[in-house]
Design an enzyme around this catalytic site. Structure first.
Site, mmCIF file in Angstrom:
data_model
loop_
_atom_site.group_PDB
_atom_site.id
_atom_site.type_symbol
_atom_site.label_atom_id
_atom_site.label_comp_id
_atom_site.label_asym_id
_atom_site.label_seq_id
_atom_site.Cartn_x
_atom_site.Cartn_y
_atom_site.Cartn_z
ATOM 1 N N HIS A 1 41.786 31.227 53.577
ATOM 2 C CA HIS A 1 43.716 30.925 53.501
ATOM 3 C C HIS A 1 44.370 30.418 54.782
ATOM 4 O O HIS A 1 44.859 31.312 55.639
ATOM 5 C CB HIS A 1 43.749 32.414 54.032
ATOM 6 C CG HIS A 1 44.586 33.407 52.651
ATOM 7 N ND1 HIS A 1 43.539 35.417 52.447
ATOM 8 C CD2 HIS A 1 44.299 32.906 51.347
ATOM 9 C CE1 HIS A 1 43.578 35.371 51.311
ATOM 10 N NE2 HIS A 1 44.481 34.499 50.637
ATOM 11 N N ASN B 1 42.046 39.002 57.917
ATOM 12 C CA ASN B 1 41.024 39.051 58.489
ATOM 13 C C ASN B 1 41.771 39.132 60.207
ATOM 14 O O ASN B 1 41.996 39.838 61.120
ATOM 15 C CB ASN B 1 39.849 38.928 58.578
ATOM 16 C CG ASN B 1 40.129 37.154 58.849
ATOM 17 O OD1 ASN B 1 39.724 36.927 59.662
ATOM 18 N ND2 ASN B 1 39.839 36.385 57.755
ATOM 19 N N GLU C 1 39.605 39.215 46.845
ATOM 20 C CA GLU C 1 38.540 39.425 46.518
ATOM 21 C C GLU C 1 37.970 41.301 46.602
ATOM 22 O O GLU C 1 36.755 41.248 45.814
ATOM 23 C CB GLU C 1 38.221 40.252 48.785
ATOM 24 C CG GLU C 1 36.878 40.394 49.003
ATOM 25 C CD GLU C 1 36.350 41.261 50.730
ATOM 26 O OE1 GLU C 1 37.362 40.363 51.075
ATOM 27 O OE2 GLU C 1 35.900 42.003 50.519
HETATM 28 S S1 SF4 Z 1 35.148 36.722 57.441
HETATM 29 FE FE1 SF4 Z 1 33.430 37.580 56.524
HETATM 30 S S2 SF4 Z 1 33.186 37.684 54.330
HETATM 31 FE FE2 SF4 Z 1 34.896 36.721 55.265
HETATM 32 S S3 SF4 Z 1 34.183 34.783 54.089
HETATM 33 FE FE3 SF4 Z 1 34.300 35.248 56.700
HETATM 34 S S4 SF4 Z 1 31.987 36.043 56.704
HETATM 35 FE FE4 SF4 Z 1 32.273 35.398 54.525
#
Ligand code: SF4
Length: 277
Positions: free
Chosen positions: A36, A216, A122
């Site tokens: 992203h 995230n 996801e």
């Molecule tokens: S935040 Fe965690 S789950 Fe997502 S791509 Fe990175 S290591 Fe993988």
């Protein structure tokens, strides 16, 4: 003004791995955005001729399709393979794990509860590995509406806040005799979230850098806001506003797991310039 980066921030293991895989597969295309972050996707296109296609039908026999870090639905993976497309899987192993859990638990007759955002790629992928007894919830309140069979297995989107997952699990435990809980929140997420929690208690302005679609990064921003009201989610230095830093003494900075260092460096330089002006 003091400017400080969080102890843990930015590119995670899964994103670094996916970028390396893409760079090793020049003249290919990713199916959906690899990560992203639009700026990094542009760099892969310009420097390695790794294109982006959102349409599965553009992939023909012999083409190389790089699978994004968030993974894709099982049926789409099968379709690509059935068309003799060369599939290079850059799905993060932390995402592959809940896919496998859904498949195994479903086969063993468990109802599957996924804590996450149903519209997120996801979760679309993870959900596709379960049979029809699968439910996606985005909050504790939604758990109250579920009608589940006796045996329940629960997984979480890799980027969710642990406190919210604990609430969901607590509710399921209170109403079901058998609940299999899998902690599928990834370590990179934990580390970045812990560091933001710590820094935002000291800073009087927080800047969180990452794509607007990045789950995230949104979680990091939400945590920062819990402790520091003046917390802002930006994509690049162009989004910074001078007024945010007026009368501030301590600026904390963090970045989502898909944010490259060069974007973070540009933001820091711009904040330093604002602070010195
Ligand atoms: S935040 Fe965690 S789950 Fe997502 S791509 Fe990175 S290591 Fe993988």
């Amino acid at each position: 003004m003091k400017i400080q980066l969080a102890e843990s921030y930015g590119f995670c293991f899964g994103v670094k791995r996916a970028i390396k895989i893409a760079e090793e597969n020049k003249n290919s295309a990713t199916y959906g955005p690899l990560i992203h972050n639009a700026n990094e996707i542009d760099r892969l296109k310009n420097d390695f001729n790794v294109a982006l296609s959102e349409n599965i039908n553009t992939f023909k026999a012999g083409d190389i399709a790089v699978i994004r870090t968030h993974g894709i639905p099982k049926q789409e993976l099968s379709l690509l393979k059935s068309r003799a497309v060369n599939v290079v899987d850059a799905t993060c192993p932390y995402v592959t794990k809940p896919q496998q859990i859904c498949e195994e638990m479903s086969a063993q007759g468990y109802d599957i509860v996924i804590f996450g955002d149903e519209a997120h790629p996801e979760i679309k992928g993870v959900k596709s590995y379960a049979d029809e007894h699968v439910f996606v919830v985005n909050s504790g309140d939604e758990v109250d509406l579920l009608r589940l069979r006796e045996k329940v297995a629960v997984v979480a989107q890799t980027t969710r806040k642990i406190e919210e997952y604990q609430e969901i699990v607590g509710k399921l435990m209170a109403t079901h005799k058998e609940v299999r809980v899998f902690n599928t929140i990834c370590n990179a997420t934990f580390d970045n979230q812990d560091a933001v929690r710590k820094l935002s208690q000291e800073a009087d302005v927080m800047i969180i850098i990452g794509g607007k679609n990045s789950s995230n990064t949104k979680q990091l921003h939400s945590i920062a806001k819990d402790y520091c009201t003046d917390s802002y989610h930006i994509e690049s230095q162009d989004d910074l506003q001078e007024s945010w830093f007026k009368d501030k003494n301590f600026c904390g900075i963090s970045a989502g797991a898909s944010t490259p260092d060069w974007i973070i460096d540009d933001v820091i330089k711009r904040i330093q310039a604002i602070s010195n002006s």
